[in-house]
Write an enzyme that holds these catalytic residues in place. Structure first.
Site, short mmCIF file in Angstrom:
data_model
loop_
_atom_site.label_atom_id
_atom_site.label_comp_id
_atom_site.label_asym_id
_atom_site.label_seq_id
_atom_site.Cartn_x
_atom_site.Cartn_y
_atom_site.Cartn_z
N LYS A 68 -5.47 -8.19 -3.95
CA LYS A 68 -3.51 -8.95 -3.55
C LYS A 68 -2.76 -8.61 -4.52
O LYS A 68 -1.25 -8.37 -4.68
CB LYS A 68 -3.99 -10.90 -3.53
N TYR A 103 -1.92 -15.26 -7.53
CA TYR A 103 -3.05 -14.84 -8.27
C TYR A 103 -3.28 -13.54 -8.47
O TYR A 103 -4.00 -12.68 -9.23
CB TYR A 103 -4.73 -15.17 -7.76
P1 NAP Z 1 -6.99 -17.13 7.47
O1 NAP Z 1 -6.87 -18.37 8.72
O2 NAP Z 1 -8.18 -17.05 6.53
O3 NAP Z 1 -6.40 -15.66 8.77
C1 NAP Z 1 -6.56 -14.41 8.52
C2 NAP Z 1 -6.71 -13.64 9.37
O4 NAP Z 1 -7.12 -12.10 9.71
C3 NAP Z 1 -7.00 -14.34 10.40
O5 NAP Z 1 -6.51 -13.98 11.90
C4 NAP Z 1 -8.49 -13.27 10.71
O6 NAP Z 1 -8.56 -12.38 12.27
C5 NAP Z 1 -7.19 -12.01 10.07
N1 NAP Z 1 -8.27 -10.89 10.00
C6 NAP Z 1 -9.32 -10.73 9.20
N2 NAP Z 1 -9.75 -9.91 8.65
C7 NAP Z 1 -9.10 -8.80 9.68
C8 NAP Z 1 -9.48 -7.87 10.21
N3 NAP Z 1 -10.68 -6.86 9.29
N4 NAP Z 1 -8.69 -7.18 11.09
C9 NAP Z 1 -7.70 -7.62 11.30
N5 NAP Z 1 -7.69 -8.89 11.15
C10 NAP Z 1 -8.11 -9.46 10.57
O7 NAP Z 1 -6.10 -16.95 6.08
P2 NAP Z 1 -4.49 -18.25 6.43
O8 NAP Z 1 -4.48 -19.20 5.65
O9 NAP Z 1 -4.27 -17.52 7.56
O10 NAP Z 1 -3.63 -16.96 5.10
C11 NAP Z 1 -2.75 -16.33 5.80
C12 NAP Z 1 -2.46 -15.22 5.04
O11 NAP Z 1 -2.21 -15.97 3.70
C13 NAP Z 1 -3.32 -14.05 3.78
O12 NAP Z 1 -3.03 -13.16 3.02
C14 NAP Z 1 -4.21 -14.84 2.37
O13 NAP Z 1 -4.89 -14.21 1.61
C15 NAP Z 1 -2.23 -15.44 2.43
N6 NAP Z 1 -2.33 -16.57 1.53
C16 NAP Z 1 -2.73 -18.61 1.74
C17 NAP Z 1 -3.16 -19.22 1.12
C18 NAP Z 1 -3.27 -20.72 1.80
O14 NAP Z 1 -2.71 -21.79 1.76
N7 NAP Z 1 -4.23 -20.31 3.85
C19 NAP Z 1 -2.40 -19.16 -0.24
C20 NAP Z 1 -2.56 -17.77 -0.44
C21 NAP Z 1 -1.99 -16.57 0.11
P3 NAP Z 1 -9.33 -12.26 12.86
O15 NAP Z 1 -11.57 -12.60 12.63
O16 NAP Z 1 -9.53 -12.94 14.39
O17 NAP Z 1 -10.33 -10.70 12.78
#
Ligand code: NAP
Length: 318
Positions: A185, A170
């Site tokens: 993003k 997006y």
């Molecule tokens: P997630 O499970 O929400 O994980 C986010 C991670 O970021 C967590 O490990 C969290 O750890 C860390 N984090 C959040 N705030 C932080 C801060 N202030 N400082 C340091 N660390 C921080 O995300 P995900 O689904 O694995 O996605 C990973 C990436 O892929 C992201 O960039 C997301 O936007 C992108 N993405 C994912 C999907 C999907 O299908 N899952 C699709 C499109 C894009 P703590 O809480 O320990 O800080």
């Protein structure tokens, strides 16, 4: 091909190679330190795992120490050295401390994966200033602070390196219901393009990597709730996957041109390629690993539903 072979449901994109395999030569990342933000959960952990399998020393960084510790133990089981550093990437001083800790443990990271982000669905008219600031500060500003620190240290050391910013499709299309995250993003993608040109002369590659729908066990309840509304019960956290859940997972896949969802390791493989010696002339590029889902268009689109309706919210009351 015979007519019989064309009968029935098309197969969709083939299944990925098995877990634990890699397209790159064994030891591709021997002696390389790879720093992954948000590497303790979900896709960040899956990316970290693929670097570890290829010999990298890992540094995973995020806020919650408990999650980091358990991921560190899991990732260390793949054979390499792993350090976990607690850090909020919104704070540039903490960011500098992560790099200090990485250098003390293993040396200057040669690869930075900016994976940490924050996200939750909310109609724009309901979004509080704090919600906007939190998502933009983590996803965009935090990504910049990490990249800036990496760039400064590499320029000072005269060392080449590679940055991968994890994005979202997006960034191109906008994200109704996710205005904060989509705007952030789009900024992350723009950083890829700016920094690749600024730092190319110093030997630093900067690329983007965009996952498609890749469900994983660490998905937040907000994101899981959104998927559940679109596809009831498919993403339930409880217990082992039942036959019913497996068929519902298939239903979620049936909404993708690939006829399946992505596996997190498919993102990890792409990350290890982008930062590898086999991709040295690729920079300023954002690679989408989503089975072409974001390009999907119909001649006639589904009936319009407001974001409020999609999220099961009543009328806006101000
Ligand atoms: P997630 O499970 O929400 O994980 C986010 C991670 O970021 C967590 O490990 C969290 O750890 C860390 N984090 C959040 N705030 C932080 C801060 N202030 N400082 C340091 N660390 C921080 O995300 P995900 O689904 O694995 O996605 C990973 C990436 O892929 C992201 O960039 C997301 O936007 C992108 N993405 C994912 C999907 C999907 O299908 N899952 C699709 C499109 C894009 P703590 O809480 O320990 O800080």
């Amino acid at each position: 091909m015979t007519d019989e072979a064309n009968e029935g449901t098309p197969p969709g994109l083939p299944a990925p190679a098995p877990p634990g395999t890699s397209a790159l030569p064994e030891g591709t990342y021997d002696g390389t330190v790879v720093l992954v933000t948000g590497g303790g959960t979900g896709l960040g952990k899956a990316i970290a795992a693929e670097f570890a399998r290829l010999g990298a020393d890992l540094v995973i960084a995020s806020r919650k120490e408990e999650r980091l510790k358990s991921a560190r133990d899991e990732l260390a089981g793949l054979g390499g050295r792993v350090a976990a550093v607690a850090c909020d990437i919104r704070d540039p001083e903490r960011v500098a401390e992560v790099f200090d800790a990485a250098q003390d443990a293993f040396g200057l990271p040669g690869v930075l994966v900016n994976n940490a982000a924050a996200n939750f669905p909310v109609p724009a008219e309901d979004m509080s200033p704090n919600a906007w600031r939190a998502v933009v500060d983590i996803t965009l500003t935090g990504t910049f602070f990490m990249a800036r620190e990496f760039g400064r240290r590499h320029l000072a050391a005269g060392a080449p390196g590679s940055i991968i910013n994890i994005g979202a499709s997006y960034a191109w299309t906008g994200g109704p219901g996710f205005a904060h995250s989509a705007a952030a993003k789009a900024g992350v993608k723009s950083l890829v393009e700016s920094l690749a040109v600024e730092w190319g002369p110093y030997g630093i590659q900067v690329n983007g990597l965009v996952p498609g729908l890749m469900p994983h066990e660490d998905m937040t309840d907000d994101i899981r709730g959104n998927l559940d509304r679109a596809n009831p019960a498919q993403t339930s956290r409880e217990g082992q996957q039942t036959g019913q859940q497996a068929s519902q997972a298939g239903q979620l896949g049936a909404r993708q041109p690939a006829l399946r969802v992505g596996a997190p390791r498919e993102l990890g493989w792409a990350a290890t390629f982008l930062a590898s010696p086999y991709a040295r002339f690729i920079t300023g590029h954002t690679l989408v690993v989503d089975g072409a889902n974001w390009q999907r268009r119909g001649l006639v689109s589904p009936e319009v539903m407001t974001v409020r309706e999609q999220m099961g919210r009543g009328p806006f009351e101000g």
